[in-house]
Design a protein around this motif. Structure first.
Motif, PDB file in Angstrom:
ATOM      1  N   ALA A 189       0.854  -1.188   0.000  1.00  0.00           N
ATOM      2  CA  ALA A 189       0.000   0.000   0.000  1.00  0.00           C
ATOM      3  C   ALA A 189       0.887   1.235   0.000  1.00  0.00           C
ATOM      4  O   ALA A 189       2.012   1.218   0.496  1.00  0.00           O
ATOM      5  CB  ALA A 189      -0.925   0.007   1.220  1.00  0.00           C
ATOM      6  N   GLY A 190       0.365   2.317  -0.561  1.00  0.00           N
ATOM      7  CA  GLY A 190       1.121   3.568  -0.617  1.00  0.00           C
ATOM      8  C   GLY A 190       0.698   4.402  -1.797  1.00  0.00           C
ATOM      9  O   GLY A 190      -0.212   4.041  -2.550  1.00  0.00           O
ATOM     10  N   ASP A 191       1.361   5.534  -2.002  1.00  0.00           N
ATOM     11  CA  ASP A 191       0.922   6.465  -3.041  1.00  0.00           C
ATOM     12  C   ASP A 191       1.573   6.217  -4.397  1.00  0.00           C
ATOM     13  O   ASP A 191       1.357   6.985  -5.339  1.00  0.00           O
ATOM     14  CB  ASP A 191       1.134   7.918  -2.606  1.00  0.00           C
ATOM     15  N   GLN A 192       2.375   5.134  -4.515  1.00  0.00           N
ATOM     16  CA  GLN A 192       2.998   4.822  -5.799  1.00  0.00           C
ATOM     17  C   GLN A 192       2.673   3.419  -6.284  1.00  0.00           C
ATOM     18  O   GLN A 192       3.362   2.892  -7.147  1.00  0.00           O
ATOM     19  CB  GLN A 192       4.520   4.989  -5.713  1.00  0.00           C
ATOM     20  N   VAL A 193       1.623   2.822  -5.744  1.00  0.00           N
ATOM     21  CA  VAL A 193       1.274   1.454  -6.126  1.00  0.00           C
ATOM     22  C   VAL A 193       0.026   1.465  -7.003  1.00  0.00           C
ATOM     23  O   VAL A 193      -0.551   2.515  -7.295  1.00  0.00           O
ATOM     24  CB  VAL A 193       1.068   0.565  -4.887  1.00  0.00           C
ATOM     25  N   ALA A 194      -0.405   0.275  -7.411  1.00  0.00           N
ATOM     26  CA  ALA A 194      -1.490   0.151  -8.384  1.00  0.00           C
ATOM     27  C   ALA A 194      -2.848   0.422  -7.735  1.00  0.00           C
ATOM     28  O   ALA A 194      -3.599  -0.484  -7.395  1.00  0.00           O
ATOM     29  CB  ALA A 194      -1.464  -1.236  -9.014  1.00  0.00           C
TER      30      ALA A 194
END
Length: 411
Positions: A365-370
């Motif tokens: 999870a995070g702001d650069q994942v799909a």
């Protein structure tokens, strides 16, 4: 607050690594789905990039605004976690300024406004924004629109990115009435409410708890793991070189200045990517009486020096905030490299970013994942999805999906 049904599954233990927005969202979602949850945060405080400094100057390290059209607005509201939020006062909105051809203007080019009204679905994924937009409104309007959209991109060359990706952000940034709302007291307030809600659901929160590759393996033997860290940290932790995606590289300038009547609210640079906002306009309590807080962000290229962004910041400050040097009471600068969310090149979308499911009970999870969303919305979206998948992977009896998740296929 709407009641969230929860039936505890003591046989399911979900581990969440990272106590930022993605990690807190994942922990709450897993706990609401009935799992036993432990959250591990390497720092002594929660929040990740959503931290707010202690007074008297309450500056946000990362997010400033919540967007009412985004998925996390409804998610937080359902759980009574939004707290007090404010919009931009109408009189302050009249102090929105634009730099065009080196001069300060009150209105943007008409071509920019025409383009911003167009549905993002009209923009192709596989073309760059500059070429597509120029075909719609001409070169000048396309360049101004790309630079304006940089406020939600943190990228030095927005025109080179996917037309669909940039147009989605341009359209939302330009919506009327504006989507943006600001948590009173800074982002620390909703973070504290999320943390309190997580603990109330039974989440065990361990701060100053650093997880390494060996520890991760031990945790994974006792239950699924959601890795909710930066992509770089996840790459090291999981020893997975494929965990890469392009982000922005931006100089951040924070100033406290003595109040002066007539200062701009926002100065948007349409000659180059850049933006300065007086964010005490909507929440004066973030600074001592008689002072204002300004933050600017100025994207620079991969080989540029920080001084380039600082020089552009000072040019914009000279235009919108006369005498700012003599009025400054506090100044800090930082270079945010790979810490501002994902950007998508032509031919790619959020679906092409590193997948949430990593195998062997590991979820990302995070702001650069799909996951879809504007800026920090991707952290919320991926946090929810990673937690639901983690609980589901733990056994057939786990979790109630209805009402919790985000259908990624519909976005």
């Amino acid at each position: 607050m709407e009641h969230i049904h929860r039936q505890t599954r003591t046989d399911v233990h979900v581990h969440v690594i990272g106590g930022g927005l993605a990690g807190l969202t994942a922990a709450i979602t897993a706990a609401e789905s009935g799992a036993r949850v432990t959250l591990y945060e390497g720092h002594r405080t929660l929040g990740g990039r959503a931290r707010t400094t202690d007074g008297p100057y309450r500056t946000n390290e990362g997010p400033h605004a919540l967007y009412r059209g985004g998925p996390h607005w409804a998610w937080l509201a359902r759980r009574d976690l939004l707290g007090s939020v404010v919009s931009v006062p109408p009189l302050e909105a009249l102090r929105f300024r634009f730099r065009r051809a080196g001069a300060l203007r009150r209105v943007p080019p008409a071509a920019l406004l025409r383009l911003a009204r167009r549905s993002p679905r009209t923009a192709p994924v596989d073309a760059d924004f500059r070429s597509w937009a120029a075909g719609q409104v001409g070169d000048e309007g396309a360049r101004a629109a790309a630079h304006f959209a940089a406020a939600a991109l943190f990228h030095h060359d927005p025109g080179a990115l996917s037309a669909r990706f940039v147009q989605e952000r341009l359209h939302r940034l330009s919506s009327l009435p504006p989507e943006a709302r600001y948590p009173v007291g800074g982002w620390a307030r909703p973070v504290d409410r999320m943390a309190g809600h997580a603990r109330g659901l039974g989440v065990a929160v361990e701060t100053a708890a650093r997880v390494d590759t060996r520890t991760l393996g031990e945790l994974a033997r006792t239950g699924p793991v959601v890795v909710a860290t930066s992509l770089g940290a996840a790459r090291t932790l999981l020893d997975d070189a494929s965990l890469t995606w392009e982000s922005g590289r931006t100089v951040l300038v924070d100033l406290a200045v003595r109040t002066r009547r007539g200062d701009a609210f926002v100065v948007s640079d349409l000659d180059a990517p850049g933006w300065v906002e007086r964010f005490t306009a909507q929440d004066p309590g973030l600074a001592p009486a008689g002072e204002q807080l300004l933050q600017g962000q100025f994207p620079i290229g991969p080989d540029a020096r920080r001084a380039e962004g600082t020089a552009r910041a000072e040019e914009l400050l000279d235009l919108g905030f006369p005498g700012w040097r003599e009025r400054t009471t506090r100044r800090t600068e930082a270079l945010a490299d790979g810490r501002t969310g994902a950007v998508d090149r032509p031919g790619t979308t959020w679906r092409d970013r590193p997948a949430i499911v990593r195998g062997d009970g590991i979820f990302l999870a995070g702001d650069q994942v799909a996951a879809p969303g504007l800026l920090s919305e991707a952290s919320f979206t991926s946090g929810i999805e990673a937690a639901l998948l983690a609980v589901k992977a733990a056994g057939p009896r786990s979790g109630q999906r209805s009402g919790y998740g985000v259908d990624l296929n519909r976005t």
